[in-house]
Design a protein around this motif. Sequence first.
Motif, PDB file in Angstrom:
ATOM      1  N   ALA A  39      -2.991  -2.027   4.827  1.00  0.00           N
ATOM      2  CA  ALA A  39      -2.417  -1.276   3.702  1.00  0.00           C
ATOM      3  C   ALA A  39      -2.448  -2.116   2.430  1.00  0.00           C
ATOM      4  CB  ALA A  39      -0.994  -0.842   4.019  1.00  0.00           C
ATOM      5  N   SER A  40      -2.153  -3.398   2.552  1.00  0.00           N
ATOM      6  CA  SER A  40      -2.161  -4.261   1.366  1.00  0.00           C
ATOM      7  C   SER A  40      -3.571  -4.427   0.804  1.00  0.00           C
ATOM      8  CB  SER A  40      -1.541  -5.622   1.685  1.00  0.00           C
ATOM      9  OG  SER A  40      -2.391  -6.375   2.520  1.00  0.00           O
ATOM     10  N   LEU A  41      -4.583  -4.234   1.648  1.00  0.00           N
ATOM     11  CA  LEU A  41      -5.979  -4.307   1.210  1.00  0.00           C
ATOM     12  C   LEU A  41      -6.537  -2.935   0.820  1.00  0.00           C
ATOM     13  CD1 LEU A  41      -7.303  -6.776   3.945  1.00  0.00           C
ATOM     14  CD2 LEU A  41      -6.746  -7.303   1.554  1.00  0.00           C
ATOM     15  N   GLY A  42      -5.688  -1.893   0.913  1.00  0.00           N
ATOM     16  CA  GLY A  42      -6.104  -0.539   0.556  1.00  0.00           C
ATOM     17  C   GLY A  42      -6.972   0.143   1.601  1.00  0.00           C
ATOM     18  N   LEU A  43      -6.887  -0.312   2.844  1.00  0.00           N
ATOM     19  CA  LEU A  43      -7.753   0.226   3.901  1.00  0.00           C
ATOM     20  C   LEU A  43      -7.043   1.141   4.892  1.00  0.00           C
ATOM     21  CD1 LEU A  43      -9.603  -3.103   4.798  1.00  0.00           C
ATOM     22  CD2 LEU A  43     -10.483  -1.222   3.414  1.00  0.00           C
ATOM     23  N   ALA A  44      -5.719   1.257   4.831  1.00  0.00           N
ATOM     24  CA  ALA A  44      -4.954   1.914   5.894  1.00  0.00           C
ATOM     25  C   ALA A  44      -4.843   3.423   5.761  1.00  0.00           C
ATOM     26  CB  ALA A  44      -3.556   1.314   5.979  1.00  0.00           C
ATOM     27  N   SER A  45      -5.212   3.988   4.636  1.00  0.00           N
ATOM     28  CA  SER A  45      -5.071   5.431   4.481  1.00  0.00           C
ATOM     29  C   SER A  45      -6.206   5.980   3.631  1.00  0.00           C
ATOM     30  CB  SER A  45      -3.716   5.773   3.845  1.00  0.00           C
ATOM     31  OG  SER A  45      -3.617   5.159   2.577  1.00  0.00           O
ATOM     32  N   GLY A  46      -6.282   7.290   3.588  1.00  0.00           N
ATOM     33  CA  GLY A  46      -7.340   7.940   2.826  1.00  0.00           C
ATOM     34  C   GLY A  46      -8.408   8.505   3.736  1.00  0.00           C
ATOM     35  N   ALA A  47      -9.455   9.056   3.133  1.00  0.00           N
ATOM     36  CA  ALA A  47     -10.517   9.704   3.899  1.00  0.00           C
ATOM     37  C   ALA A  47     -11.257   8.708   4.797  1.00  0.00           C
ATOM     38  CB  ALA A  47     -11.499  10.403   2.966  1.00  0.00           C
ATOM     39  N   ILE A  48     -11.532   7.521   4.267  1.00  0.00           N
ATOM     40  CA  ILE A  48     -12.128   6.472   5.098  1.00  0.00           C
ATOM     41  C   ILE A  48     -11.056   5.417   5.305  1.00  0.00           C
ATOM     42  CG2 ILE A  48     -13.884   4.685   5.296  1.00  0.00           C
ATOM     43  CD1 ILE A  48     -15.773   6.418   3.737  1.00  0.00           C
ATOM     44  N   GLN A  49     -10.580   5.315   6.542  1.00  0.00           N
ATOM     45  CA  GLN A  49      -9.518   4.370   6.898  1.00  0.00           C
ATOM     46  C   GLN A  49     -10.094   3.332   7.842  1.00  0.00           C
ATOM     47  OE1 GLN A  49      -6.234   6.417   8.721  1.00  0.00           O
ATOM     48  NE2 GLN A  49      -6.434   8.182   7.392  1.00  0.00           N
ATOM     49  N   ILE A  50      -9.880   2.080   7.511  1.00  0.00           N
ATOM     50  CA  ILE A  50     -10.278   1.025   8.433  1.00  0.00           C
ATOM     51  C   ILE A  50      -9.036   0.185   8.675  1.00  0.00           C
ATOM     52  CG2 ILE A  50     -11.840  -0.889   8.907  1.00  0.00           C
ATOM     53  CD1 ILE A  50     -13.741   0.360   6.805  1.00  0.00           C
ATOM     54  N   ARG A  51      -8.225   0.652   9.596  1.00  0.00           N
ATOM     55  CA  ARG A  51      -7.022  -0.096   9.966  1.00  0.00           C
ATOM     56  C   ARG A  51      -7.435  -1.203  10.927  1.00  0.00           C
ATOM     57  NH1 ARG A  51      -1.758   3.640  11.297  1.00  0.00           N
ATOM     58  NH2 ARG A  51      -1.422   4.384   9.180  1.00  0.00           N
ATOM     59  N   ILE A  52      -7.195  -2.414  10.527  1.00  0.00           N
ATOM     60  CA  ILE A  52      -7.504  -3.557  11.388  1.00  0.00           C
ATOM     61  C   ILE A  52      -6.766  -3.408  12.718  1.00  0.00           C
ATOM     62  CG2 ILE A  52      -7.363  -6.073  11.577  1.00  0.00           C
ATOM     63  CD1 ILE A  52      -7.376  -6.049   8.413  1.00  0.00           C
ATOM     64  N   SER A  53      -5.586  -2.833  12.663  1.00  0.00           N
ATOM     65  CA  SER A  53      -4.757  -2.648  13.859  1.00  0.00           C
ATOM     66  C   SER A  53      -5.413  -1.754  14.899  1.00  0.00           C
ATOM     67  CB  SER A  53      -3.406  -2.062  13.468  1.00  0.00           C
ATOM     68  OG  SER A  53      -3.580  -0.903  12.677  1.00  0.00           O
ATOM     69  N   GLU A  54      -6.331  -0.898  14.481  1.00  0.00           N
ATOM     70  CA  GLU A  54      -6.998   0.000  15.433  1.00  0.00           C
ATOM     71  C   GLU A  54      -7.845  -0.767  16.446  1.00  0.00           C
ATOM     72  OE1 GLU A  54      -7.134   3.749  15.804  1.00  0.00           O
ATOM     73  OE2 GLU A  54      -5.175   3.100  15.114  1.00  0.00           O
ATOM     74  N   ALA A  55      -8.208  -1.992  16.149  1.00  0.00           N
ATOM     75  CA  ALA A  55      -8.931  -2.818  17.127  1.00  0.00           C
ATOM     76  C   ALA A  55      -8.071  -3.029  18.380  1.00  0.00           C
ATOM     77  CB  ALA A  55      -9.327  -4.165  16.520  1.00  0.00           C
ATOM     78  N   LEU A  56      -6.754  -3.008  18.202  1.00  0.00           N
ATOM     79  CA  LEU A  56      -5.839  -3.207  19.333  1.00  0.00           C
ATOM     80  C   LEU A  56      -5.850  -2.037  20.314  1.00  0.00           C
ATOM     81  CD1 LEU A  56      -2.716  -4.642  17.457  1.00  0.00           C
ATOM     82  CD2 LEU A  56      -4.518  -5.917  18.632  1.00  0.00           C
ATOM     83  N   THR A  57      -6.442  -0.925  19.930  1.00  0.00           N
ATOM     84  CA  THR A  57      -6.421   0.251  20.800  1.00  0.00           C
ATOM     85  C   THR A  57      -7.244   0.062  22.071  1.00  0.00           C
ATOM     86  OG1 THR A  57      -8.218   1.345  19.596  1.00  0.00           O
ATOM     87  CG2 THR A  57      -5.944   1.854  18.904  1.00  0.00           C
ATOM     88  N   ILE A  58      -7.952  -1.052  22.189  1.00  0.00           N
ATOM     89  CA  ILE A  58      -8.671  -1.345  23.438  1.00  0.00           C
ATOM     90  C   ILE A  58      -7.744  -2.021  24.456  1.00  0.00           C
ATOM     91  CG2 ILE A  58     -10.955  -1.450  22.409  1.00  0.00           C
ATOM     92  CD1 ILE A  58      -9.215  -4.640  23.430  1.00  0.00           C
ATOM     93  N   LEU A  59      -6.544  -2.414  24.047  1.00  0.00           N
ATOM     94  CA  LEU A  59      -5.655  -3.171  24.932  1.00  0.00           C
ATOM     95  C   LEU A  59      -5.223  -2.446  26.214  1.00  0.00           C
ATOM     96  CD1 LEU A  59      -3.487  -5.152  22.366  1.00  0.00           C
ATOM     97  CD2 LEU A  59      -5.454  -5.939  23.704  1.00  0.00           C
ATOM     98  N   PRO A  60      -5.166  -1.115  26.255  1.00  0.00           N
ATOM     99  CA  PRO A  60      -4.868  -0.483  27.551  1.00  0.00           C
ATOM    100  C   PRO A  60      -5.924  -0.798  28.614  1.00  0.00           C
ATOM    101  CG  PRO A  60      -4.401   1.054  25.803  1.00  0.00           C
ATOM    102  CD  PRO A  60      -5.093  -0.132  25.175  1.00  0.00           C
TER     103      PRO A  60
END
Length: 164
Positions: free
Chosen positions: A29-50
């Motif tokens: 969010a601080s880098l302007g990537l967390a919202s909008g039409a193109i979102q690249i949330r770094i946190s989404e990389a964690l979605t492989i943890l299951p």
Amino acid sequence: MKKETKKVVFVAHAAVIAALYVVLTQLSASLGLASGAIQIRISEALTILPYFTPAAIPGLFVGCFLSNLLTGSVLWDILFGSLATLLGALGTWFLRKHKYLAWAPPAAANIMIVPWVLKFAYGVPDAVPYLMVTVGIGEVIACGAAGTLLLLALERHRLAVFAE
């Protein structure tokens, strides 16, 4: 390991994953990537943890919920964005025998749900199919590329990091 100890480890893993998700989303969010039409949330990389632990399922859900709450998302985004993360985490858990598909369920869930949130909760004027493409681009980068790299990096330390 005792049953009570396993429960404590499960909750601890879930809490750490939730906290990491929140911190990484705040960074995005601080880098302007967390919202909008193109979102690249770094946190989404964690979605492989299951792939490694079922504790990641509630951890990712709570982390996404808190992240959306803390970044000022509207109610529908808080609810449906978190639901998309939960569905994606469950999908990854069910596909855990297929390492290179671990990223696909979270990406698919977000591609199917987030464009509708953008359209109807935020009033984004773009067509839903276009938003599916733009959200998909961000998901392929965050879940597909970064998530798979994270999975490969963690795999050799699996027993140390995710010991029960």
